[in-house]
Design a protein around this motif. Structure first.
Motif, short mmCIF file in Angstrom:
data_model
loop_
_atom_site.label_atom_id
_atom_site.label_comp_id
_atom_site.label_asym_id
_atom_site.label_seq_id
_atom_site.Cartn_x
_atom_site.Cartn_y
_atom_site.Cartn_z
N ASN A 49 -3.88 32.15 50.62
CA ASN A 49 -2.71 32.22 50.68
C ASN A 49 -1.90 31.29 51.40
O ASN A 49 -0.80 31.06 51.42
CB ASN A 49 -2.27 33.76 51.53
N TYR A 50 -2.66 30.13 51.93
CA TYR A 50 -1.87 29.26 52.85
C TYR A 50 -2.74 27.63 52.15
O TYR A 50 -1.89 26.86 52.75
CB TYR A 50 -1.98 29.45 54.18
N LEU A 51 -3.76 27.69 51.79
CA LEU A 51 -4.30 26.45 51.66
C LEU A 51 -4.60 25.91 49.97
O LEU A 51 -4.16 25.06 49.42
CB LEU A 51 -5.71 26.18 52.23
N ILE A 52 -4.83 27.12 49.20
CA ILE A 52 -5.33 26.89 47.93
C ILE A 52 -4.43 27.82 46.86
O ILE A 52 -4.32 28.97 47.56
CB ILE A 52 -6.52 26.77 47.53
N ILE A 53 -4.41 27.86 45.60
CA ILE A 53 -3.95 28.94 44.92
C ILE A 53 -4.86 28.68 43.52
O ILE A 53 -4.87 27.25 42.95
CB ILE A 53 -2.65 28.64 44.63
N ASN A 54 -5.11 29.67 43.06
CA ASN A 54 -6.08 29.85 41.49
C ASN A 54 -4.99 29.79 40.61
O ASN A 54 -3.88 30.80 40.66
CB ASN A 54 -7.02 30.92 41.61
N ALA A 55 -5.18 29.24 39.46
CA ALA A 55 -4.31 29.65 38.33
C ALA A 55 -5.09 29.38 37.14
O ALA A 55 -6.22 28.57 37.26
CB ALA A 55 -3.18 28.58 38.48
N ASP A 56 -4.66 29.78 35.97
CA ASP A 56 -5.23 29.60 34.53
C ASP A 56 -4.23 29.27 33.63
O ASP A 56 -3.06 29.62 33.84
CB ASP A 56 -6.26 30.83 34.26
N VAL A 57 -4.75 28.69 32.76
CA VAL A 57 -3.66 28.32 31.57
C VAL A 57 -4.29 28.96 30.21
O VAL A 57 -5.37 28.30 29.75
CB VAL A 57 -3.56 26.68 31.23
N PRO A 68 -7.05 25.40 27.19
CA PRO A 68 -6.61 26.78 27.05
C PRO A 68 -8.21 27.70 27.75
O PRO A 68 -9.20 27.04 27.34
CB PRO A 68 -6.80 27.23 25.54
N GLY A 69 -7.66 28.32 28.58
CA GLY A 69 -8.90 29.04 29.28
C GLY A 69 -9.33 28.52 30.59
O GLY A 69 -9.99 28.98 31.32
N ASP A 70 -8.87 27.18 30.81
CA ASP A 70 -9.24 26.59 32.07
C ASP A 70 -8.81 27.24 33.28
O ASP A 70 -7.48 27.54 33.12
CB ASP A 70 -8.91 25.07 32.08
N ARG A 71 -9.80 27.16 34.22
CA ARG A 71 -9.15 27.66 35.56
C ARG A 71 -8.91 26.56 36.59
O ARG A 71 -9.79 25.68 36.43
CB ARG A 71 -10.03 28.80 36.07
N LEU A 72 -7.89 26.41 37.26
CA LEU A 72 -7.92 25.44 38.16
C LEU A 72 -7.50 25.90 39.88
O LEU A 72 -6.90 26.86 39.96
CB LEU A 72 -6.63 24.36 37.70
N ILE A 73 -7.63 24.77 40.49
CA ILE A 73 -7.39 25.13 41.69
C ILE A 73 -6.09 23.98 42.37
O ILE A 73 -6.21 22.91 41.80
CB ILE A 73 -8.42 24.70 43.05
N GLY A 74 -4.95 24.70 42.90
CA GLY A 74 -4.08 23.98 43.31
C GLY A 74 -3.78 23.93 44.75
O GLY A 74 -4.39 24.60 45.54
N ASN A 75 -3.20 22.74 45.17
CA ASN A 75 -3.20 22.57 46.75
C ASN A 75 -1.83 22.96 47.39
O ASN A 75 -0.89 22.46 47.02
CB ASN A 75 -3.35 21.10 47.15
N ARG A 76 -1.66 24.14 48.11
CA ARG A 76 -0.53 24.63 48.44
C ARG A 76 0.05 23.92 49.56
O ARG A 76 1.51 23.97 49.73
CB ARG A 76 -0.75 25.77 49.13
N LEU A 77 -0.76 22.75 50.26
CA LEU A 77 -0.17 21.87 51.12
C LEU A 77 0.40 20.50 50.75
O LEU A 77 0.80 19.87 51.55
CB LEU A 77 -1.44 21.74 52.31
N ALA A 78 0.45 20.38 49.49
CA ALA A 78 0.54 19.13 48.75
C ALA A 78 2.13 18.66 49.13
O ALA A 78 2.33 17.69 49.35
CB ALA A 78 0.27 18.97 47.20
N LYS A 189 0.21 22.02 43.86
CA LYS A 189 -0.09 20.73 43.22
C LYS A 189 -1.51 21.08 42.46
O LYS A 189 -2.25 21.59 43.24
CB LYS A 189 0.03 19.41 43.83
N GLY A 190 -1.31 21.04 40.99
CA GLY A 190 -2.70 21.27 40.52
C GLY A 190 -3.55 20.04 40.64
O GLY A 190 -3.30 18.88 40.50
N GLU A 191 -4.63 20.36 41.10
CA GLU A 191 -5.65 19.32 41.79
C GLU A 191 -6.87 19.05 40.86
O GLU A 191 -7.35 18.13 40.51
CB GLU A 191 -6.24 19.82 43.29
N VAL A 192 -7.61 20.34 40.79
CA VAL A 192 -9.15 20.28 40.06
C VAL A 192 -9.22 21.53 39.05
O VAL A 192 -8.82 22.72 39.65
CB VAL A 192 -10.23 20.34 41.11
N ILE A 193 -9.69 21.20 38.14
CA ILE A 193 -10.31 22.33 37.18
C ILE A 193 -11.71 22.79 37.55
O ILE A 193 -12.66 21.73 37.62
CB ILE A 193 -10.12 21.88 35.48
N TYR A 194 -11.99 23.90 37.85
CA TYR A 194 -13.24 24.44 38.29
C TYR A 194 -14.09 25.14 36.99
O TYR A 194 -15.11 25.46 37.30
CB TYR A 194 -13.34 25.00 39.62
#
Length: 204
Positions: A49-57, A68-78, A189-194
């Motif tokens: 809730n405060y450091l990262i966010i998960n998202a998918d496209v 399509p179908g990638d999952r990524l991690i975003g940086n909430r503090l960016a 900010k989108g950072e890494v596809i995992y």
């Protein structure tokens, strides 16, 4: 006889002590596991809730940067101290339906006038399109041939204009009723596809 009774009594006392110690030890073990579990849940909650966010496209709107179908991690503090920059990939609440999360790339900054003509992006009346400037649009999937303009966007203060990297097949500001993304609706900010494994890597 009296001595035997005393011995029996002592044995009973010892057994009671052992049972009490075992019971206490078991309680401590359980409490230790409960505490560890609670700390793990708390840490996961804070991180999510405060450091990262998960998202998918789920679509191809960000190809070939995000498939399509990638999952990524975003940086909430960016953007805690800095504001989004042109070219950043951001995760945000879709302006026309804030229940949905979208992932797009920042193209227009607060206060800018962005014009799109013949598949080229011009900032604040510059005669040089974005693709030929110091920030080339080398992330585009292919030649831009669909919905190439003309469009004129006057980006409000504290808002951003965002587009997909697959301009030929991206549901973005060109089609939305609410064209701009407010800074307070940008989650990170989108950072890494995992996931999946073959797509793992840093988002650029």
């Amino acid at each position: 006889m009296e001595a035997k009774r005393q011995d029996i009594g002592m044995d009973i006392d010892e057994n009671k002590k052992e049972e009490t110690q075992k019971s206490t030890s078991a309680v401590r073990e359980i409490l230790s596991w409960v505490l560890t579990f609670a700390l793990a849940i708390g840490a996961a909650f804070l991180i999510k809730n405060y450091l990262i966010i998960n998202a998918d496209v789920p679509t191809g709107s960000m190809e070939n940067t995000i498939m399509p179908g990638d999952r990524l991690i975003g940086n909430r503090l960016a953007f805690l101290k800095d504001t989004p920059e042109r070219g950043d990939v951001v995760i945000f609440h879709y302006p026309d339906d804030e229940e949905e999360l979208y992932v797009k790339r920042v193209i227009g900054l607060p206060g800018e006038v962005v014009e799109i003509k013949d598949g080229k992006v011009y900032i604040d009346g510059s005669p040089t399109p974005l693709d030929d400037s110091f920030i080339p649009e080398d992330y585009l999937k292919e030649e831009w041939t669909v919905a190439t303009g003309p469009y004129l966007f006057e980006v409000p203060d504290d808002c951003y204009l965002v587009l997909g990297d697959n301009r030929n097949d991206s549901w973005d500001a060109r089609y939305w009723d609410n064209k701009y993304v407010s800074i307070d609706k940008i989650l990170g900010k989108g950072e890494v596809i995992y996931w999946p494994l073959q797509d793992i890597g840093k988002i650029r």
